[in-house]
Design a protein around this motif. Structure first.
Motif, mmCIF file in Angstrom:
data_model
loop_
_atom_site.group_PDB
_atom_site.id
_atom_site.type_symbol
_atom_site.label_atom_id
_atom_site.label_comp_id
_atom_site.label_asym_id
_atom_site.label_seq_id
_atom_site.Cartn_x
_atom_site.Cartn_y
_atom_site.Cartn_z
ATOM 1 N N SER A 77 0.854 -1.184 0.000
ATOM 2 C CA SER A 77 0.000 0.000 0.000
ATOM 3 C C SER A 77 0.888 1.231 0.000
ATOM 4 N N SER A 78 0.587 2.195 -0.877
ATOM 5 C CA SER A 78 1.464 3.349 -1.068
ATOM 6 C C SER A 78 0.671 4.643 -1.111
ATOM 7 N N HIS A 79 1.274 5.671 -0.563
ATOM 8 C CA HIS A 79 0.774 7.032 -0.707
ATOM 9 C C HIS A 79 1.789 7.774 -1.555
ATOM 10 N N LEU A 80 1.372 8.273 -2.716
ATOM 11 C CA LEU A 80 2.288 8.913 -3.649
ATOM 12 C C LEU A 80 1.896 10.363 -3.872
ATOM 13 N N ILE A 81 2.899 11.234 -3.883
ATOM 14 C CA ILE A 81 2.695 12.656 -4.136
ATOM 15 C C ILE A 81 3.535 13.034 -5.346
ATOM 16 N N PHE A 82 2.881 13.470 -6.420
ATOM 17 C CA PHE A 82 3.579 13.821 -7.643
ATOM 18 C C PHE A 82 3.540 15.325 -7.861
ATOM 19 N N GLY A 83 4.637 15.862 -8.392
ATOM 20 C CA GLY A 83 4.721 17.276 -8.708
ATOM 21 C C GLY A 83 5.876 17.520 -9.650
ATOM 22 N N ARG A 84 6.277 18.768 -9.794
ATOM 23 C CA ARG A 84 7.378 19.146 -10.675
ATOM 24 C C ARG A 84 8.585 19.546 -9.834
ATOM 25 N N LEU A 85 9.774 19.116 -10.262
ATOM 26 C CA LEU A 85 11.011 19.480 -9.567
ATOM 27 C C LEU A 85 11.526 20.812 -10.111
ATOM 28 N N ALA A 86 10.679 21.808 -10.091
ATOM 29 C CA ALA A 86 11.015 23.136 -10.605
ATOM 30 C C ALA A 86 10.021 24.125 -10.011
ATOM 31 N N PRO A 87 10.362 25.435 -9.991
ATOM 32 C CA PRO A 87 9.411 26.426 -9.478
ATOM 33 C C PRO A 87 8.116 26.402 -10.285
ATOM 34 N N LEU A 88 6.994 26.596 -9.620
ATOM 35 C CA LEU A 88 5.709 26.632 -10.310
ATOM 36 C C LEU A 88 5.576 27.933 -11.101
ATOM 37 N N PRO A 89 5.121 27.869 -12.348
ATOM 38 C CA PRO A 89 4.956 29.092 -13.145
ATOM 39 C C PRO A 89 4.002 30.078 -12.473
ATOM 40 N N GLY A 90 4.460 31.309 -12.327
ATOM 41 C CA GLY A 90 3.616 32.341 -11.752
ATOM 42 C C GLY A 90 3.437 32.265 -10.255
ATOM 43 N N ASP A 91 4.199 31.408 -9.586
ATOM 44 C CA ASP A 91 4.059 31.276 -8.133
ATOM 45 C C ASP A 91 4.695 32.483 -7.448
ATOM 46 N N PRO A 92 3.918 33.275 -6.684
ATOM 47 C CA PRO A 92 4.468 34.470 -6.033
ATOM 48 C C PRO A 92 5.300 34.155 -4.794
ATOM 49 N N THR A 93 5.298 32.902 -4.335
ATOM 50 C CA THR A 93 6.038 32.549 -3.131
ATOM 51 C C THR A 93 7.541 32.709 -3.359
ATOM 52 N N PRO A 94 8.256 33.391 -2.468
ATOM 53 C CA PRO A 94 9.713 33.532 -2.633
ATOM 54 C C PRO A 94 10.401 32.168 -2.655
ATOM 55 N N ARG A 95 11.394 32.019 -3.521
ATOM 56 C CA ARG A 95 12.129 30.770 -3.598
ATOM 57 C C ARG A 95 13.036 30.628 -2.380
ATOM 58 N N MET A 96 12.978 29.471 -1.755
ATOM 59 C CA MET A 96 13.834 29.180 -0.613
ATOM 60 C C MET A 96 14.619 27.914 -0.936
ATOM 61 N N THR A 97 15.903 28.067 -1.186
ATOM 62 C CA THR A 97 16.777 26.943 -1.509
ATOM 63 C C THR A 97 18.053 27.039 -0.691
ATOM 64 N N LEU A 98 18.719 25.908 -0.539
ATOM 65 C CA LEU A 98 19.989 25.847 0.163
ATOM 66 C C LEU A 98 20.936 25.007 -0.675
ATOM 67 N N SER A 99 21.908 25.649 -1.301
ATOM 68 C CA SER A 99 22.812 24.961 -2.203
ATOM 69 C C SER A 99 24.176 25.625 -2.171
ATOM 70 N N PRO A 100 25.235 24.923 -2.649
ATOM 71 C CA PRO A 100 26.560 25.537 -2.715
ATOM 72 C C PRO A 100 26.491 26.825 -3.538
ATOM 73 N N PRO A 101 27.302 27.811 -3.174
ATOM 74 C CA PRO A 101 28.468 27.744 -2.277
ATOM 75 C C PRO A 101 28.175 27.936 -0.791
ATOM 76 N N SER A 102 26.920 27.912 -0.369
ATOM 77 C CA SER A 102 26.622 28.064 1.046
ATOM 78 C C SER A 102 27.334 26.980 1.858
ATOM 79 N N ALA A 103 27.939 27.388 2.967
ATOM 80 C CA ALA A 103 28.634 26.436 3.833
ATOM 81 C C ALA A 103 27.664 25.475 4.514
ATOM 82 N N TYR A 104 26.374 25.820 4.541
ATOM 83 C CA TYR A 104 25.371 24.981 5.196
ATOM 84 C C TYR A 104 24.763 23.949 4.252
ATOM 85 N N ALA A 105 25.061 24.045 2.970
ATOM 86 C CA ALA A 105 24.451 23.158 1.981
ATOM 87 C C ALA A 105 25.040 21.752 2.081
#
Length: 248
Positions: A57-85
């Motif tokens: 039995s599975s619960h699956l959540i599908f979406g896009r691995l990219a920002p949603l077109p027209g989404d007003p929400t600020p992008r929050m990402t953590l990636s290099p060169p950040s020392a915390y990434a």
């Protein structure tokens, strides 16, 4: 329900599974029901049945691995060169890492289909006292297109999955070859039946295995992305139980 599921390269799936699939010749069947269809994600509940019994039995959540077109929400990402990434946790570059011969441990029938490297730095941390738990990793490159993953004859144990979660983090980079980085760790082994946990990360690779020092570029670790993470809770039972049911 197939029309509800985007292309695999653009999906994000999180599944929780109760696995009881038997080793048998009887073909399983599946059924899926949508829970909610939204702008960003589609929720599905799916079951795999075998012998008219629910095995997974599975619960699956599908979406896009990219920002949603027209989404007003600020992008929050953590990636290099950040020392915390989070960076790829393997120490050796696949182009120059020592290669295990003849490949994956012989206990697995698919060892002849893969080339695998060693990570001495990770291996050195295992077996020491502390709270970090055991862990390991390697670069893995398939040598053939075959997918032979059978339980070998004479195996003593079968790791029966009770719960598994899987999340896709990033699309596979277009520049990637066939090699991926695998990092795994486990912390507990408890009663009953050797109940244990496993955590796995799958990473992109800067090159294939053993291609030489010319493939090593400065800052290669910062340019890799985590493709997927998974966790599993499983039991350790006699393989005889599974093989005996296959003959029913």
């Amino acid at each position: 329900m197939a029309k509800l599921i985007p292309q695999p390269s653009r999906t994000k799936g999180i599944s929780e599974k109760k696995l009881k699939l038997r080793t048998t010749q009887k073909d399983p069947r599946t059924k899926a029901d949508p829970i909610k269809i939204g702008k960003g994600f589609t929720n599905l509940f799916a079951e795999l049945l075998q012998d008219d019994q629910v095995r997974i039995s599975s619960h699956l959540i599908f979406g896009r691995l990219a920002p949603l077109p027209g989404d007003p929400t600020p992008r929050m990402t953590l990636s290099p060169p950040s020392a915390y990434a989070r960076r790829v946790p393997l120490h050796r570059h696949p182009a120059t890492a020592p290669i295990i011969s003849p490949g994956v441990r012989p206990v697995f029938n698919f060892n002849k289909h893969y080339r695998v490297t060693q990570e001495p730095e990770l291996a050195a941390g295992n077996g020491t006292r502390g709270t970090a738990g055991g862990g390991g990793g390697a670069w893995l490159e398939p040598l053939t297109d075959e997918a032979e993953q059978e339980c070998p004859g004479g195996a003593q144990s079968w790791y029966s999955t009770m719960v598994m979660t899987l999340e896709f983090k990033f699309p596979i980079p277009r520049s990637s070859g066939r090699t991926v980085g695998i990092f795994t760790s486990g912390t507990f082994i408890n009663d009953p039946r050797g109940r244990h946990d496993t955590y796995v990360e799958v990473w992109s690779a800067p090159s294939d295995i053993g291609v030489g020092e010319t493939a090593v570029r400065e800052g290669w670790r910062d340019k890799q992305v985590c493709l997927a993470v998974a966790s599993q809770m499983a039991l350790t039972v006699s393989a005889e139980v599974n093989m005996r049911r296959a003959k029913m």
